[in-house]
Design a protein around this motif. Structure first.
Motif, PDB file in Angstrom:
ATOM      1  N   LEU A   1      29.108  43.576  74.657  1.00  0.00           N
ATOM      2  CA  LEU A   1      28.299  43.489  75.877  1.00  0.00           C
ATOM      3  C   LEU A   1      26.824  43.742  75.617  1.00  0.00           C
ATOM      4  N   PHE A   2      26.483  44.331  74.460  1.00  0.00           N
ATOM      5  CA  PHE A   2      25.081  44.600  74.152  1.00  0.00           C
ATOM      6  C   PHE A   2      24.488  43.539  73.221  1.00  0.00           C
ATOM      7  N   ASP A   3      25.251  42.519  72.892  1.00  0.00           N
ATOM      8  CA  ASP A   3      24.805  41.515  71.923  1.00  0.00           C
ATOM      9  C   ASP A   3      23.542  40.812  72.434  1.00  0.00           C
ATOM     10  N   MET A   4      22.493  40.797  71.608  1.00  0.00           N
ATOM     11  CA  MET A   4      21.229  40.171  72.006  1.00  0.00           C
ATOM     12  C   MET A   4      21.374  38.664  72.198  1.00  0.00           C
ATOM     13  N   ARG A   5      22.343  38.062  71.550  1.00  0.00           N
ATOM     14  CA  ARG A   5      22.537  36.619  71.701  1.00  0.00           C
ATOM     15  C   ARG A   5      23.055  36.240  73.086  1.00  0.00           C
ATOM     16  N   LEU A   6      23.598  37.216  73.806  1.00  0.00           N
ATOM     17  CA  LEU A   6      24.100  36.946  75.155  1.00  0.00           C
ATOM     18  C   LEU A   6      23.041  37.148  76.231  1.00  0.00           C
ATOM     19  N   LYS A   7      21.866  37.633  75.841  1.00  0.00           N
ATOM     20  CA  LYS A   7      20.815  37.898  76.829  1.00  0.00           C
ATOM     21  C   LYS A   7      20.281  36.588  77.408  1.00  0.00           C
ATOM     22  N   ARG A   8      20.203  36.538  78.722  1.00  0.00           N
ATOM     23  CA  ARG A   8      19.672  35.353  79.396  1.00  0.00           C
ATOM     24  C   ARG A   8      18.148  35.455  79.514  1.00  0.00           C
ATOM     25  N   PRO A   9      17.441  34.357  79.289  1.00  0.00           N
ATOM     26  CA  PRO A   9      15.971  34.417  79.372  1.00  0.00           C
ATOM     27  C   PRO A   9      15.489  34.630  80.801  1.00  0.00           C
ATOM     28  N   ILE A  10      14.424  35.405  80.930  1.00  0.00           N
ATOM     29  CA  ILE A  10      13.820  35.650  82.238  1.00  0.00           C
ATOM     30  C   ILE A  10      12.893  34.483  82.580  1.00  0.00           C
ATOM     31  N   PRO A  11      13.006  33.881  83.773  1.00  0.00           N
ATOM     32  CA  PRO A  11      12.121  32.756  84.120  1.00  0.00           C
ATOM     33  C   PRO A  11      10.661  33.196  84.135  1.00  0.00           C
ATOM     34  N   PHE A  12       9.780  32.280  83.740  1.00  0.00           N
ATOM     35  CA  PHE A  12       8.352  32.607  83.686  1.00  0.00           C
ATOM     36  C   PHE A  12       7.798  32.932  85.068  1.00  0.00           C
ATOM     37  N   LEU A  13       8.178  32.144  86.058  1.00  0.00           N
ATOM     38  CA  LEU A  13       7.666  32.366  87.415  1.00  0.00           C
ATOM     39  C   LEU A  13       8.829  32.250  88.393  1.00  0.00           C
ATOM     40  N   PRO A  14       9.530  33.356  88.670  1.00  0.00           N
ATOM     41  CA  PRO A  14      10.656  33.288  89.604  1.00  0.00           C
ATOM     42  C   PRO A  14      10.188  33.057  91.035  1.00  0.00           C
ATOM     43  N   ASN A  15      10.860  32.154  91.730  1.00  0.00           N
ATOM     44  CA  ASN A  15      10.517  31.905  93.130  1.00  0.00           C
ATOM     45  C   ASN A  15      10.978  33.043  94.029  1.00  0.00           C
ATOM     46  N   THR A  16      12.196  33.518  93.774  1.00  0.00           N
ATOM     47  CA  THR A  16      12.752  34.607  94.579  1.00  0.00           C
ATOM     48  C   THR A  16      13.338  35.656  93.640  1.00  0.00           C
TER      49      THR A  16
END
Length: 409
Positions: A130-145
């Motif tokens: 569950l801590f694997d860095m490969r599973l991390k989802r990228p944070i959007p540059f400009l989130p709308n909500t």
């Protein structure tokens, strides 16, 4: 006919008292048990205290009762949300069919024990990946909500929304207010997390809470919450506590922020900074474009200064002169060859004329031929070939005459 056993047939049912008595005897055989959980309710009566002991990892609870003096003499103050270990005997009350755990000893879980349990859970979740860095989802540059899970009217909510709006005024929030400590924190946070994850317009979810003690932050190291964060399809940002605090949700989340303010800065770009960056990029791109144009102009000038481009007909002119010289030389050689051959032909013609029969005939000689009846002519070489009466043809320089031989003399 054999009479059925009591309670095994509708013809011979047990009365309620029989079932209740048997259940009480069966539960009584369980003896004393040690159980751990969180206190969610605490009601003090004159001589008895009633509590509800809840399992923080599951939606299950037990009714607990104990003498009032046991609460008053507890080594640590007991309140809702306190993690405790209790020793008690299960009891079934036949009068109303209720179950309760009669407590004889209460121990509060110390910080050291809590930290040890968190460490064991951390190793378990780490082993599961569950801590694997490969599973991390990228944070959007400009989130709308932005989905925000935090306490109602909390400083964390104010910090996140104020800082984010100051950096990007057009940002929108979908807020879910929950309790952030105590026995009800985990189920409410998990429910809010699932609700925001199901919203298609939410681009990122922030779980925010201010600092606190290990006990206060204990819900954010709960196994149920960690697995719920891992199961989300929307990126999750953990902004729990301050920089030294490190609950397990920080390790499972896609991004860990040191504080709620830091979370707002890391998920929302700064308008002024981005505009300055755009101006700098435009200036740099314009300078790069001008430099490229100047460099290409210099290359073109260098190409134009080369002789082949400065005087493109020079090579043709030089070749034309060479061709003229070659043509003149060829014409001269051909004329000389023609003159030599003409002269040689003249010499040969003169020799032929000199040595030919026409010149001999011109000096008075003649060629005599015998003419056969068939008309064939042959050169007369001896007198024997022309007996009397032989027709002859005498060829001189200007023609031929015919004659008849009279024989030799």
């Amino acid at each position: 006919m054999t009479q059925p056993e009591p309670g095994k047939s509708p013809d011979n049912p047990w009365p309620v008292r029989a079932v209740a008595t048997r259940l009480a005897k069966y539960i009584d055989r369980l003896g004393f048990v040690w159980v751990e959980g969180q206190l969610t309710e605490l009601k003090l009566r004159q001589t008895t205290a009633w509590m509800v002991l809840r399992d923080p990892a599951a939606d299950m609870s037990l009714s607990v009762s104990c003498p009032r003096d046991l609460i008053a003499n507890s080594p640590v103050p007991l309140s809702e949300g306190t993690q405790v270990i209790m020793c008690g005997k299960p009891q079934f009350y036949t009068r109303n069919g209720s179950f309760s755990l009669r407590i004889s000893e209460i121990r509060a879980v110390g910080v050291g024990e809590l930290l040890a349990r968190i460490e064991r859970l951390r190793k378990l979740l780490d082993a599961e990946g569950l801590f694997d860095m490969r599973l991390k989802r990228p944070i959007p540059f400009l989130p709308n909500t932005i989905g925000l899970i935090t306490g109602r009217a909390s400083a964390a909510e104010r910090d996140v929304m104020t800082v984010a709006a100051g950096r990007w005024p057009a940002v929108r929030f979908e807020v879910r207010n929950t309790v952030v400590q105590g026995p009800n924190a985990v189920p409410q946070i998990v429910e809010a997390l699932r609700s925001l994850d199901a919203e298609p317009h939410v681009d990122v979810i922030v779980i925010a809470r201010g600092g606190g003690s290990v006990e206060d932050l204990l819900p954010f190291s709960d196994e149920t919450l960690c697995r719920a964060i891992s199961a989300c399809t929307t990126p999750v940002v953990s902004a729990v506590g301050h920089e030294p605090d490190n609950p397990l949700c920080d390790l499972v989340a896609d991004l860990r922020a040191a504080t709620p303010t830091d979370a707002a800065k890391r998920i929302v770009p700064d308008t002024a900074a981005e505009q300055a960056l755009l101006r700098d990029l435009r200036r740099r791109s314009a300078r790069a474009l001008r430099n490229w144009v100047h460099r290409e102009e210099r290359v073109i000038e260098q190409l134009r200064s080369r002789p082949v481009l400065a005087q493109p007909l020079a090579a043709l002119t030089a070749r034309a002169e060479e061709i003229d010289r070659c043509r003149t030389a060829a014409r001269r050689d051909i004329n000389r060859m023609v003159a030599v051959e003409t002269e040689r032909i003249g010499h040969l013609s003169a020799r032929l004329t000199t040595l030919g029969p026409a010149a001999t005939l011109a000096r008075g000689y003649a060629v005599v031929q015998t003419v056969a009846p068939t008309g064939e002519a042959a050169v007369l070489k001896t007198v024997a070939d022309a007996p009397a009466g032989t027709r002859l043809r005498v060829r001189v320089s200007d023609g031929a005459v015919t004659a008849v031989s009279e024989g030799s003399t």
